[in-house]
Design a protein around this motif. Sequence first.
Motif, mmCIF file in Angstrom:
data_model
loop_
_atom_site.group_PDB
_atom_site.id
_atom_site.type_symbol
_atom_site.label_atom_id
_atom_site.label_comp_id
_atom_site.label_asym_id
_atom_site.label_seq_id
_atom_site.Cartn_x
_atom_site.Cartn_y
_atom_site.Cartn_z
ATOM 1 N N HIS A 137 -5.692 -8.501 -11.567
ATOM 2 C CA HIS A 137 -5.354 -7.959 -10.263
ATOM 3 C C HIS A 137 -6.224 -6.723 -10.029
ATOM 4 N N LEU A 138 -7.022 -6.741 -8.977
ATOM 5 C CA LEU A 138 -7.822 -5.580 -8.602
ATOM 6 C C LEU A 138 -7.079 -4.828 -7.513
ATOM 7 N N TRP A 139 -6.902 -3.521 -7.718
ATOM 8 C CA TRP A 139 -6.195 -2.710 -6.730
ATOM 9 C C TRP A 139 -7.208 -1.999 -5.841
ATOM 10 N N LEU A 140 -7.104 -2.227 -4.533
ATOM 11 C CA LEU A 140 -7.950 -1.545 -3.560
ATOM 12 C C LEU A 140 -7.059 -0.931 -2.486
ATOM 13 N N THR A 141 -7.613 -0.038 -1.699
ATOM 14 C CA THR A 141 -6.858 0.561 -0.599
ATOM 15 C C THR A 141 -7.497 0.168 0.719
ATOM 16 N N GLY A 142 -6.667 0.065 1.756
ATOM 17 C CA GLY A 142 -7.148 -0.280 3.085
ATOM 18 C C GLY A 142 -6.910 0.849 4.062
ATOM 19 N N PRO A 143 -7.479 0.738 5.249
ATOM 20 C CA PRO A 143 -7.250 1.767 6.277
ATOM 21 C C PRO A 143 -5.813 1.707 6.776
ATOM 22 N N PRO A 144 -5.255 2.833 7.190
ATOM 23 C CA PRO A 144 -3.839 2.869 7.555
ATOM 24 C C PRO A 144 -3.482 2.066 8.799
ATOM 25 N N ASP A 145 -4.450 1.832 9.682
ATOM 26 C CA ASP A 145 -4.123 1.167 10.941
ATOM 27 C C ASP A 145 -4.564 -0.292 10.969
ATOM 28 N N THR A 146 -4.859 -0.873 9.787
ATOM 29 C CA THR A 146 -5.337 -2.253 9.742
ATOM 30 C C THR A 146 -4.568 -3.028 8.674
ATOM 31 N N PRO A 147 -3.389 -3.549 9.007
ATOM 32 C CA PRO A 147 -2.620 -4.315 8.008
ATOM 33 C C PRO A 147 -3.374 -5.563 7.561
ATOM 34 N N VAL A 148 -3.478 -5.737 6.266
ATOM 35 C CA VAL A 148 -4.140 -6.920 5.693
ATOM 36 C C VAL A 148 -3.079 -7.968 5.371
#
Length: 289
Positions: A137-148
């Motif tokens: 499992h690779l943990w990454l972060t996304g932008p707050p206003d763009t739900p993946v």
Amino acid sequence: MATIDRQARTLALAHALTAAERGLAVIPLSRTKLPALRSPHRDDPAAPPCHGECGRHGHGVYDATTDPARIRELFAAAPWATGYGIACGLPPHHLIGIDLDTKNGTDSSAALRDLARRHRFTIPPTVVVLTPSGGRHLWLTGPPDTPVPNSASRLAPGIDIRGAGGYLVGPGSRTAHGVYTTAPGTAHLTPAPCPPALLRLLLPPPRPGHPARPNGAPPHGQGLVQFVLAARTGQRNTRLFWAACRAYENGLAPALLAPLVDAAVGTGLTEHEARATIASAARLTGHGA
């Protein structure tokens, strides 16, 4: 076996509390990797969808919290829990999990390398969790206003995505197949930002016939409005509340509240209901009266 289970429960709670200290919202999991607490509505098939609004335990990822007292309460209600799940998509990390599976002879790592080569991105150093089956499992972060969104093998065979509404099994969890562990040299890392080229692959394509900036939303907030517009019956208040919290936390509220109200009304809420939900988000984030 009883002694091992008690040890697993104690360790799972300890690991969950440690994760919460890092800002990761958690829930207890059973040895099957499923949420340990069953739905309180399971015996009422006619009950409307509930994501915790009833105030009881048993709503899966919607129970996730970073509050130590609440975490202990959840584990006390599920003494059979031997692991914990980490909710994706929530602040402050807005976690995205890249699940590289190894089942059925799939070489998902090679598939990810191929995607990286073709779309010209590099996975930065980040937290990596090793699964009992040999996956990662690779943990990454996304932008707050763009739900993946969550997906299974959409990018490539064996590559699953854990996004908003999903969860990852936390390191230190014991399941029926073994223990999840952090890969050597990555435990001290902070989840790295998702490369923009990869993020574009994770997001669904724009729906035809919809404007690029729905309901007058600013470009950097349109993802939140689309998140609300995609709500189904039973999700409308929850999605609006989540989006409004993100808007307040990221300073987008002045420009985004009217588009969020319009989007919520478009899904079937009344304007009064929408504004009441947004007011609750304002109070929770410290922006209310």
